[in-house]
Design a protein around this motif. Sequence first.
Motif, short mmCIF file in Angstrom:
data_model
loop_
_atom_site.label_atom_id
_atom_site.label_comp_id
_atom_site.label_asym_id
_atom_site.label_seq_id
_atom_site.Cartn_x
_atom_site.Cartn_y
_atom_site.Cartn_z
N ILE A 179 -48.79 13.00 52.29
CA ILE A 179 -48.45 13.71 51.15
C ILE A 179 -49.34 14.76 50.90
O ILE A 179 -49.03 15.82 50.53
N GLU A 180 -50.63 14.29 50.70
CA GLU A 180 -51.64 15.25 50.13
C GLU A 180 -51.90 16.32 51.20
O GLU A 180 -51.92 17.58 51.03
N ARG A 181 -51.71 16.31 52.47
CA ARG A 181 -51.97 17.33 53.50
C ARG A 181 -50.46 18.09 53.57
O ARG A 181 -50.66 19.55 53.73
N LEU A 182 -49.48 17.52 53.27
CA LEU A 182 -48.23 18.31 53.23
C LEU A 182 -48.40 19.40 51.89
O LEU A 182 -47.91 20.64 52.02
N GLN A 183 -48.99 18.91 50.64
CA GLN A 183 -49.00 19.83 49.83
C GLN A 183 -50.16 20.64 49.90
O GLN A 183 -49.99 21.92 49.47
N TYR A 184 -51.31 20.58 50.68
CA TYR A 184 -52.02 21.42 51.15
C TYR A 184 -51.54 22.69 51.97
O TYR A 184 -51.83 23.68 51.66
N THR A 185 -50.92 22.17 52.94
CA THR A 185 -50.27 23.14 53.72
C THR A 185 -49.26 23.95 53.00
O THR A 185 -48.88 25.19 53.16
N LEU A 193 -39.67 9.58 64.50
CA LEU A 193 -40.92 9.20 64.93
C LEU A 193 -41.96 9.91 64.12
O LEU A 193 -43.15 9.14 63.78
N PHE A 194 -41.72 11.16 63.55
CA PHE A 194 -42.50 11.57 62.59
C PHE A 194 -42.80 10.86 61.29
O PHE A 194 -43.77 10.65 60.83
N LEU A 195 -41.51 10.30 60.72
CA LEU A 195 -41.58 9.68 59.69
C LEU A 195 -42.33 8.21 59.71
O LEU A 195 -42.82 7.52 58.85
N ARG A 237 -49.20 20.01 60.70
CA ARG A 237 -49.08 20.06 59.06
C ARG A 237 -49.68 18.60 58.48
O ARG A 237 -50.28 18.72 57.23
N VAL A 238 -49.77 17.65 59.40
CA VAL A 238 -50.48 16.42 58.62
C VAL A 238 -51.81 16.31 59.33
O VAL A 238 -52.28 15.26 59.52
N GLY A 239 -52.18 17.08 59.74
CA GLY A 239 -53.80 17.36 60.17
C GLY A 239 -54.07 16.68 61.79
O GLY A 239 -55.33 16.66 62.08
N LYS A 240 -52.88 16.64 62.71
CA LYS A 240 -53.12 16.14 63.84
C LYS A 240 -53.27 17.56 64.76
O LYS A 240 -52.63 18.54 64.62
N LEU A 241 -54.08 17.56 65.60
CA LEU A 241 -54.39 18.57 66.81
C LEU A 241 -53.12 18.61 67.66
O LEU A 241 -53.11 17.62 68.57
N ALA A 242 -52.21 19.44 67.19
CA ALA A 242 -50.95 19.36 68.06
C ALA A 242 -50.85 20.66 68.62
O ALA A 242 -50.91 21.80 68.04
N ALA A 302 -49.77 5.48 69.53
CA ALA A 302 -50.36 6.38 70.70
C ALA A 302 -50.62 7.64 69.94
O ALA A 302 -51.87 8.22 70.22
N LEU A 303 -49.66 8.25 69.17
CA LEU A 303 -50.14 9.39 68.56
C LEU A 303 -51.09 9.39 67.33
O LEU A 303 -51.92 10.40 67.20
N ASP A 304 -51.11 8.34 66.81
CA ASP A 304 -52.04 7.96 65.67
C ASP A 304 -53.56 8.06 66.49
O ASP A 304 -54.19 8.63 65.84
N GLN A 305 -53.75 7.46 67.66
CA GLN A 305 -54.92 7.33 68.16
C GLN A 305 -55.42 8.39 69.02
O GLN A 305 -56.46 8.58 69.42
N ALA A 306 -54.26 9.40 69.27
CA ALA A 306 -54.59 10.48 70.19
C ALA A 306 -55.64 11.53 69.37
O ALA A 306 -55.49 11.82 68.06
N ARG A 307 -56.64 12.06 70.12
CA ARG A 307 -57.33 13.11 69.89
C ARG A 307 -56.48 14.47 69.73
O ARG A 307 -56.67 15.12 68.69
N ALA A 308 -55.64 14.68 70.70
CA ALA A 308 -54.78 15.93 70.68
C ALA A 308 -53.48 15.71 71.04
O ALA A 308 -53.43 14.46 72.23
N VAL A 309 -52.54 16.25 70.84
CA VAL A 309 -51.15 15.90 71.43
C VAL A 309 -50.66 17.18 72.00
O VAL A 309 -50.52 18.18 71.43
#
Length: 284
Positions: A267-273, A254-256, A154-159, A126-133
């Motif tokens: 991994i890439e997004r965490l490095q970017y942040t 849940l996050f993991l 941090r992983v690019g989801k609109l939270a 559900a979180l993966d498919q969500a536009r925003a959480v």
Amino acid sequence: MKGGIFSQIEAVREELPSSSRKVADFVLSHANEIAGMTIHHLAEESNTSAAAVVRFCRALGLKGYPELRMRISADTARTDLTGYHDIEENERPADLIEKTLSNSMQALQDTAKQLNDVRIAEATKALDQARAVYFYGIGASNVVALDAAQKWTRVGKLAIQESDQHLLATLLANASPDDVFFAISYSGETEEVVELMRLAKIRGLKMISLTRFGDNRISQLADIALWTSRAPEAPLRSAALSSRLAQLFAIDVLFLSYAAIHYTDTIERLQYTRESVKMLHGKK
């Protein structure tokens, strides 16, 4: 006090109907005998019925009597059960450290048993498919909501995490059915959370809840209900202080789970942040 399944039984005992409470009382006072009993034997010894035993198992979130026996066998075989402990007047810091550690360990162990892998997978999808959480909780649960929103951001989801109920209601009024509302409440009865869930339901959002184990309004309203451990009541409810730790643990799991299906991207997004934060301080 014993931990595991026994603390779970004690925590919900008062909410059980009379027949199921009889089963609970017998199980708590004859823990070492249950593993060798059939469902009909337990029903006879507790002066109830096989149906009452089944209802008792379901009230604990178990699939049936075999799972109850398995859980009891596992917990009675352990010698390292920590259990929950309340503090006493003028207690020494050393004792407080030991009791806090014991309560925290027990809360994590009990929560791990409540985190059903099927529901974790459903929530992850559900979180993966969500536009925003939209994450929401008040009091101590607000801290957990903040932590969750920061993780998915941090992983690019609109939270989105907003503690102002009226402002969040405004945001939900303009939300999309593709969004998810994530309700966090230890009691599962927080009125502000219930009201926002009803609004989210009207807007067609999928809803995930994180509450303590047991029957409560927030779990009932949710499409996907996740549970943490439920500490027994105590004069100062020191055991319940670990509820925040249990909630954070559930969010981490849940996050993991979410990160595992987006491993390389995560991994890439965490490095970017990390690099973006360093740039704020002029670091390279």
